[in-house]
Design a protein around this motif. Structure first.
Motif, PDB file in Angstrom:
ATOM      1  N   LYS A  35       0.485  -1.155  -0.137  1.00  0.00           N
ATOM      2  CA  LYS A  35      -0.300  -0.422   0.140  1.00  0.00           C
ATOM      3  C   LYS A  35       0.676   1.445  -0.405  1.00  0.00           C
ATOM      4  N   LEU A  36       2.182   1.265   0.895  1.00  0.00           N
ATOM      5  CA  LEU A  36       3.192   1.796   0.613  1.00  0.00           C
ATOM      6  C   LEU A  36       3.605   2.425  -0.105  1.00  0.00           C
ATOM      7  N   ILE A  37       3.781   1.309  -0.886  1.00  0.00           N
ATOM      8  CA  ILE A  37       4.572   1.581  -2.193  1.00  0.00           C
ATOM      9  C   ILE A  37       3.371   1.994  -3.437  1.00  0.00           C
ATOM     10  N   LYS A  38       2.629   2.243  -3.534  1.00  0.00           N
ATOM     11  CA  LYS A  38       0.777   2.243  -4.626  1.00  0.00           C
ATOM     12  C   LYS A  38       1.302   4.194  -4.392  1.00  0.00           C
ATOM     13  N   LEU A  39       0.211   3.916  -3.286  1.00  0.00           N
ATOM     14  CA  LEU A  39       0.696   5.373  -2.447  1.00  0.00           C
ATOM     15  C   LEU A  39       1.540   6.240  -3.409  1.00  0.00           C
ATOM     16  N   ARG A  40       2.920   5.895  -3.289  1.00  0.00           N
ATOM     17  CA  ARG A  40       3.851   6.966  -3.200  1.00  0.00           C
ATOM     18  C   ARG A  40       3.963   6.864  -4.820  1.00  0.00           C
ATOM     19  N   SER A  41       3.945   6.158  -5.288  1.00  0.00           N
ATOM     20  CA  SER A  41       3.545   6.297  -6.681  1.00  0.00           C
ATOM     21  C   SER A  41       2.592   6.767  -7.424  1.00  0.00           C
ATOM     22  N   ASP A  42       0.927   6.729  -6.186  1.00  0.00           N
ATOM     23  CA  ASP A  42       0.314   7.393  -7.265  1.00  0.00           C
ATOM     24  C   ASP A  42       0.314   9.047  -6.993  1.00  0.00           C
ATOM     25  N   ILE A 209       0.454  18.611   7.814  1.00  0.00           N
ATOM     26  CA  ILE A 209      -0.086  17.897   6.815  1.00  0.00           C
ATOM     27  C   ILE A 209       0.527  17.715   5.413  1.00  0.00           C
ATOM     28  N   ARG A 210       0.687  18.588   4.614  1.00  0.00           N
ATOM     29  CA  ARG A 210       1.806  19.043   3.956  1.00  0.00           C
ATOM     30  C   ARG A 210       2.424  17.896   3.512  1.00  0.00           C
ATOM     31  N   ARG A 211       2.929  18.108   4.294  1.00  0.00           N
ATOM     32  CA  ARG A 211       4.675  17.470   4.283  1.00  0.00           C
ATOM     33  C   ARG A 211       4.296  16.272   4.720  1.00  0.00           C
ATOM     34  N   PHE A 212       3.206  15.548   5.129  1.00  0.00           N
ATOM     35  CA  PHE A 212       2.801  14.534   5.994  1.00  0.00           C
ATOM     36  C   PHE A 212       1.684  13.869   5.547  1.00  0.00           C
ATOM     37  N   PRO A 213       0.561  13.985   3.966  1.00  0.00           N
ATOM     38  CA  PRO A 213      -0.499  13.568   3.476  1.00  0.00           C
ATOM     39  C   PRO A 213      -0.972  12.622   3.900  1.00  0.00           C
ATOM     40  N   ILE A 214       0.049  11.991   3.676  1.00  0.00           N
ATOM     41  CA  ILE A 214      -0.896  10.258   4.305  1.00  0.00           C
ATOM     42  C   ILE A 214      -0.242   9.660   5.508  1.00  0.00           C
ATOM     43  N   ILE A 215      -0.793   9.027   6.353  1.00  0.00           N
ATOM     44  CA  ILE A 215      -0.425   8.121   7.361  1.00  0.00           C
ATOM     45  C   ILE A 215      -1.236   7.096   7.441  1.00  0.00           C
ATOM     46  N   ILE A 216       0.047   6.179   7.874  1.00  0.00           N
ATOM     47  CA  ILE A 216      -0.417   4.634   7.609  1.00  0.00           C
ATOM     48  C   ILE A 216      -0.005   4.269   8.949  1.00  0.00           C
ATOM     49  N   LEU A 234      -4.864  15.132  13.432  1.00  0.00           N
ATOM     50  CA  LEU A 234      -4.338  15.036  11.789  1.00  0.00           C
ATOM     51  C   LEU A 234      -5.292  15.146  11.016  1.00  0.00           C
ATOM     52  N   HIS A 235      -6.393  14.071  11.201  1.00  0.00           N
ATOM     53  CA  HIS A 235      -7.295  13.453  10.761  1.00  0.00           C
ATOM     54  C   HIS A 235      -7.870  14.573  10.321  1.00  0.00           C
ATOM     55  N   LYS A 236      -8.449  15.536  11.512  1.00  0.00           N
ATOM     56  CA  LYS A 236      -9.384  16.103  11.580  1.00  0.00           C
ATOM     57  C   LYS A 236      -9.324  17.815  10.016  1.00  0.00           C
ATOM     58  N   ALA A 237      -7.521  17.821  10.903  1.00  0.00           N
ATOM     59  CA  ALA A 237      -7.124  18.830   9.697  1.00  0.00           C
ATOM     60  C   ALA A 237      -6.995  18.415   8.465  1.00  0.00           C
ATOM     61  N   ARG A 238      -8.112  17.080   7.349  1.00  0.00           N
ATOM     62  CA  ARG A 238      -7.450  15.930   6.266  1.00  0.00           C
ATOM     63  C   ARG A 238      -6.141  15.411   6.051  1.00  0.00           C
ATOM     64  N   CYS A 239      -6.021  15.015   6.949  1.00  0.00           N
ATOM     65  CA  CYS A 239      -4.700  13.973   6.570  1.00  0.00           C
ATOM     66  C   CYS A 239      -5.638  12.471   6.407  1.00  0.00           C
ATOM     67  N   LYS A 240      -5.110  11.801   5.590  1.00  0.00           N
ATOM     68  CA  LYS A 240      -5.531  10.210   5.412  1.00  0.00           C
ATOM     69  C   LYS A 240      -5.126   9.491   6.396  1.00  0.00           C
ATOM     70  N   LEU A 241      -5.554   8.908   7.159  1.00  0.00           N
ATOM     71  CA  LEU A 241      -5.211   7.885   7.973  1.00  0.00           C
ATOM     72  C   LEU A 241      -6.084   6.180   7.937  1.00  0.00           C
ATOM     73  N   ILE A 242      -4.774   6.193   7.538  1.00  0.00           N
ATOM     74  CA  ILE A 242      -4.848   3.459   7.046  1.00  0.00           C
ATOM     75  C   ILE A 242      -4.686   3.803   8.817  1.00  0.00           C
ATOM     76  N   LEU A 243      -5.567   2.510   8.992  1.00  0.00           N
ATOM     77  CA  LEU A 243      -5.516   2.238  10.286  1.00  0.00           C
ATOM     78  C   LEU A 243      -5.501   0.391   9.773  1.00  0.00           C
ATOM     79  N   ILE A 244      -4.686  -0.030  10.458  1.00  0.00           N
ATOM     80  CA  ILE A 244      -4.010  -1.699  10.305  1.00  0.00           C
ATOM     81  C   ILE A 244      -4.373  -2.271  11.141  1.00  0.00           C
ATOM     82  N   GLY A 245      -5.007  -3.056  12.394  1.00  0.00           N
ATOM     83  CA  GLY A 245      -4.878  -3.893  13.459  1.00  0.00           C
ATOM     84  C   GLY A 245      -5.891  -4.950  13.439  1.00  0.00           C
ATOM     85  N   ASP A 246      -5.944  -5.525  14.625  1.00  0.00           N
ATOM     86  CA  ASP A 246      -6.514  -6.301  15.426  1.00  0.00           C
ATOM     87  C   ASP A 246      -6.929  -6.155  17.408  1.00  0.00           C
ATOM     88  N   PRO A 247      -8.011  -5.732  17.073  1.00  0.00           N
ATOM     89  CA  PRO A 247      -8.589  -5.268  18.567  1.00  0.00           C
ATOM     90  C   PRO A 247      -7.964  -7.187  19.445  1.00  0.00           C
TER      91      PRO A 247
END
Length: 570
Positions: A35-42, A209-216, A234-247
């Protein structure tokens, strides 16, 4: 590895905030990297950084190595515009150290404290807490890291944690502000200052946010209260936030990370994606894991051997070494890699009991004895180094408040850092071997060697000893026997660790030893409570073999349960 249909869907999804609930062994590391590779490429020529955060240096090293190996032949000139850090390193490097001094009111770069710094003896830096009987007591200097912050409604409140209980602090904001004025912070207070810095500076928030627009965020179930508030901002300021986890793997509740942030994120209008195929464990282990967690994950592997699976062993609590030897023999018998296997305990006290570790000496001698044990028994060289730095800071006068920080990071102290590392790694001239008799051999050598080290430091840096070495390095409470007790002898060397330390790893075989009956009951009852989740994490580390150690007197309590789970005796 070839991506599954679920992984493909995640990697190729549109750019938006998303939630990924991933079961154990589901390949979330590879999913996050792809996902990181794809996002950076896009992002093409966009100068922003795609950020991947996790919670341990081991995980970060894995992510970095994998990302750069996969992109080594990529000619994209912006491929390196990625940030792969621990979440604490990210906020410290990009916000706390360069910007928070203004909010803190200090005149220099903020520095991390451990609680052992001599300036904390000043009562003006002391937190006070209230007991249930309304008695007000001081927080000891060395326990300052037990000062924690909780959210009550929209208000932040300070508490002191002790023996799994929390007590309200009466002067939290005042002492935090005083520490802030000299630049001092703990890990918890650092997060507090980062939150204040971002919430009171919209221009800085926009720039971040401009420097780090997407955070996984990997292992997102481990996000605590303050990390969560920072990410929400950060998310409220429109940073795209991708959470990966297991409760089901939220096992850091003692630090305020109980999976709530992940669950609350799930309730919002965020795209949800599952990862429900376990590539790590054999079907027998996955089947029991599903019963414990109330999930329906699928095992990708087949049963490679009839010997693989999940078993229990009855053992005598006074002969725990025999239990470990039975496990080692089984691992060797079925051809698994003993070097990629482990004996796991719920906490450090279980390990100390298993290995026969004791606290010896008093004062500074006790610290140096602990450093010796960390080095010789647990091979934790960095922990031994940090303990020696802590000890030295209490022996010398006129040290800067941020002495430990300077030793670790300031080029001016590079020689001192090397001197301490030589002291750690050279037993003949530094920390003596723990196999020596503590009082008659280890102590005399230690007294001579630490004295020589302090003289060298004084010669090079001018820091002087506070009092005669014999007054602070004594032999009191040292027995005339080896510092390290080798009474617990195993058939061969095997890793012994806590469940928390192996989280995220894949192990050939696991022996899980619980020293309390209630811990096993909670594990069997499911993952609603943290004790159950700790057992679940231990279980799901195992690829081929999982063995539970059961004290003989407990067997009748668990007979039916093991039968229902199809767990046989080894």
């Amino acid at each position: 590895m070839k991506l599954s249909e679920q992984q493909h869907q995640i990697v190729n999804s549109d750019l938006s905030s998303m939630l990924i609930i991933a079961c154990a062994g589901s390949g979330k590391t590879e999913t996050a990297i792809q996902k990181l590779i794809k996002l950076r490429s896009d992002m093409a020529d966009d100068r922003g950084y795609v950020t991947l955060l996790s919670f341990t240096n081991t995980a970060i090293k894995t992510f970095r190595n994998r990302y750069f190996s996969l992109t080594s032949k990529n000619t994209d000139r912006f491929k390196n515009r990625v940030c792969i850090e621990t979440i604490d390193s990210f906020i410290t490097t990009n916000i706390l150290r360069p910007h928070s001094f203004r909010i803190m009111g200090c005149k220099s770069t903020p520095f991390l404290i451990s609680g052992k710094e001599s300036f904390l003896k000043n009562k003006g830096f002391q937190y006070w807490y209230t007991t249930p009987l309304n008695k007000i007591l001081p927080v000891k200097n060395e326990n300052i890291n037990n000062v924690t912050i909780k959210l009550k409604g929209n208000d932040i409140e300070f508490y002191y944690k002790e023996n799994k209980k929390e007590y309200p602090i009466t002067n939290g904001f005042g002492i935090t502000k005083k520490l802030g004025k000299i630049g001092a912070y703990t890990h918890e207070l650092g997060k507090y200052w980062v939150l204040k810095t971002l919430s009171q500076n919209e221009n800085l928030l926009s720039a971040i946010i401009r420097r780090f627009p997407i955070i996984i965020v990997d292992e997102a179930q481990d996000i605590d209260v303050l990390h969560g508030l920072i990410l929400k901002l950060l998310h409220k300021a429109r940073c795209k936030l991708i959470l990966i986890g297991d409760p089901n793997q939220a096992i850091f509740e003692f630090s305020g990370a109980n999976g709530d942030f992940l669950k609350s994120f799930e309730e919002k209008s965020i795209k949800n994606y599952p990862l429900s195929i376990n590539y790590r464990s054999v079907p027998k282990i996955v089947s029991v894991a599903n019963l414990v967690s109330n999930r329906k994950d699928k095992a990708n592997r087949q049963e490679d051997s009839a010997n693989y699976g999940i078993y229990y062993v009855l053992y005598d609590k006074d002969n725990i070494g025999n239990l470990v030897n039975i496990f080692i023999s089984k691992v060797e018998e079925i051809g698994l890699n003993i070097d990629n296997s482990a004996v796991l305990c719920r906490n450090r006290s279980g390990i100390d009991k298993l290995l026969g570790t004791r606290e010896l000496g008093q004062g500074k001698t006790k610290l140096l004895a602990l450093a010796t044990i960390k080095r010789d028994k647990h091979k934790k060289y960095k922990e031994a180094f940090d303990i020696v730095v802590q000890c030295i800071s209490g022996l010398l006068s006129s040290l800067p408040n941020n002495f430990a920080e300077l030793v670790n990071h300031d080029p001016k102290f590079k020689q001192l850092k090397q001197m301490i590392w030589i002291f750690i790694r050279n037993p003949s001239k530094g920390l003596p071997l723990g196999e020596q008799l503590a009082k008659n051999q280890w102590y005399p050598a230690l007294k001579l060697n630490i004295s020589n080290l302090l003289k060298e430091i004084e010669s090079n840096y001018g820091f002087q000893l506070k009092s005669a070495i014999g007054n602070v390095i004594s032999s009191k409470n040292l027995p005339n026997e080896p510092l390290i007790n080798n009474s617990t002898m195993f058939k061969r060397t095997i890793r012994v660790d806590t469940v928390h330390q192996v989280k995220g790893e894949s192990l050939d075989a696991v022996l899980y030893i619980s020293t309390e009956k209630e811990h096993l009951k909670e594990m069997i009852n499911g993952t609603k409570k943290e004790l159950g989740r700790i057992g679940y994490v231990a279980l799901t580390r195992a690829k081929n073999l999982f063995v539970i150690g059961i004290q003989k007197e407990w067997y009748s309590v668990f007979t039916k349960t093991f039968s229902d789970l199809n767990v046989a005796e080894l």
